[in-house]
Design an enzyme around this catalytic site. Sequence first.
Site, short mmCIF file in Angstrom:
data_model
loop_
_atom_site.label_atom_id
_atom_site.label_comp_id
_atom_site.label_asym_id
_atom_site.label_seq_id
_atom_site.Cartn_x
_atom_site.Cartn_y
_atom_site.Cartn_z
N THR A 80 0.73 -1.30 0.00
CA THR A 80 -0.09 0.12 -0.06
C THR A 80 0.85 1.28 -0.02
O THR A 80 0.61 2.06 -0.73
CB THR A 80 -0.91 0.05 1.19
OG1 THR A 80 -1.91 -1.12 1.09
CG2 THR A 80 -1.83 1.28 1.43
N ASP A 164 -4.19 5.88 7.13
CA ASP A 164 -3.37 7.06 7.21
C ASP A 164 -2.32 7.26 5.98
O ASP A 164 -2.28 8.36 5.41
CB ASP A 164 -2.78 7.26 8.41
CG ASP A 164 -1.79 5.94 8.80
OD1 ASP A 164 -1.34 5.25 8.16
OD2 ASP A 164 -1.89 5.53 10.06
N ASP A 354 -3.04 0.81 -6.07
CA ASP A 354 -1.72 0.94 -5.38
C ASP A 354 -0.91 -0.53 -5.75
O ASP A 354 0.24 -0.72 -5.51
CB ASP A 354 -1.76 1.09 -3.99
CG ASP A 354 -2.70 0.13 -2.90
OD1 ASP A 354 -3.65 -0.41 -3.60
OD2 ASP A 354 -2.52 0.26 -1.99
#
Length: 550
Positions: A80, A164, A354
Amino acid sequence: MRRLFLLTCLAASSALCATPVYAVEKPAQPKLVVVLVVDGLPQEQVVRYRDQFGQGGFRRLLDQGAWFSDAHQAHGVTVTAVGHSAVLTGAYPYQHGIIANNWVDPVTLASVYCTEDTAYTYIGEETKASDGTSPANLRVSTLGDELRYASGDRSKVITVSGKDRGAILLAGKAGTAYMYMGKTGNFASSTYYMKNHPEWVQQYQTGKPQDRFYGKEWRPLLPDAAYANDANDNLLSDASEKDKRFPFTYTSKSGKPDAEYYGKLNTGPYLDEMTLDFARAAIEGEKLGQNGAGVPDVLGISLSSHDYVNHSFGPESRMSHDHLQRLDRQLAGFFSYLDKRVGLDNTMVVLTADHGFPNVPEFSQATRRDAQRLDGKKVLEGMNKYLSEKFGQDKLASTWSNPSILLDYKLIEQKGLKREDVETAAARFALTVPGIANSFTRTQFENGTLPQNRLSTLMQRAWNRQRSGDIMLVTKPYWYFGSGSHGTSHGSPYSYDTNVPLVFMGKPWFKPGAYGQYAEVMDIAPTLAHLLRVRPPSGSEGRVLTETLR
């Protein structure tokens, strides 16, 4: 497109030049650039389920956009953080410095989280030392950083994600990131970006929109026949594990919304729905797309749930299939909103992922593929035993840092051993481990002596001199590093992990169509920089996808 025929005179006479010069009128600048990253979406799933999509979501992108079927996250550690870093930097890990979600510092041996920064905290939320709060570890600029610089900070760059790292690594140094808080269900930013949330965020949080899914069930959206070719649930979980099968209910033991409930929202369709709702609120609250001529804004949206679903059940499952169909409908609603609020003819839209995903090993085994999970820590143990027998010294290999092993060079030096000898022995041992296909050493990376092939190129790009380990390992196809007993994970340089969707949509700028040319996610940033007339990001190595441009 209008063309102006400019006739120029020869300096020595009034005769017309023999060769006419044309000035091409450039298309107007967009008001808004929307970059969508679907976490954990392999290209294969988009193709496989295309006929079941509605009219306004993925189908709209594929029909009205420029879609690359052979697009890749072109580096060897497909996770990721690395994939999100690639999207708007146009850079590979050897430059941008984000080598994994977590890694071990080769000097201190401390664990490092990709976006951790203890100098900052979440605004109004509990913050642990390893939480992602800033882009400090990102070593290069992003498209948003360059756009902010070129516009004198008039352009806004806002990102939102269920993770995040998904928000922070899209926002870059000069943008503003908002991320989902698993304990409260809020979207919050950190003190790196501001001291307090703006009023629109405070109002959004006051409404507690995350609580509206309490007690809801996730059931298949389509008729049973639509899922006929999906994997049998018995391959994914034991029949007694009802919590891993439809229907999924979003509740908690306390009987009310709490951290347990907010955590459950990750795996299913509702986190993405909330993410897109918050993106709408950001468009309204920040007045994105309303700067006036020549000052575009950027909105980055990372949709995290598909990754969680694929980890739990695999991309071949009914759950993953259904989740993608639900995301398709959510995107359709979001595009309709964009069209009314900003106008799709005023908006550039990019969609990618991703990383992709392999099947769960049990499914691969059922289709006669050699597939298993491989515990990296056990590889480390076996390597140390082998090196001890060969060199007479224990623990020459100090730490496992997926997908690499760190050697203790200080100990190697103290014992009068040659670094290259220990590296070579360690790499050769790794090749004897079932499930390991390739191993590469620090010396090979530093000297550029890797074999000349595609896999080696991807691994070289993934290796960072200051942050990466000393022995990089590559599993065999369909194997992956993990110690669990169910589900699957990504991270390899194989096509199921690298081949991801890449679509550009925006009628004034892009020519619709299916493009078979090879492309990389790293091409997004330079292509957008070209169209926005700004400097490419500092580490950008991608190409401008000129074949798509009007």
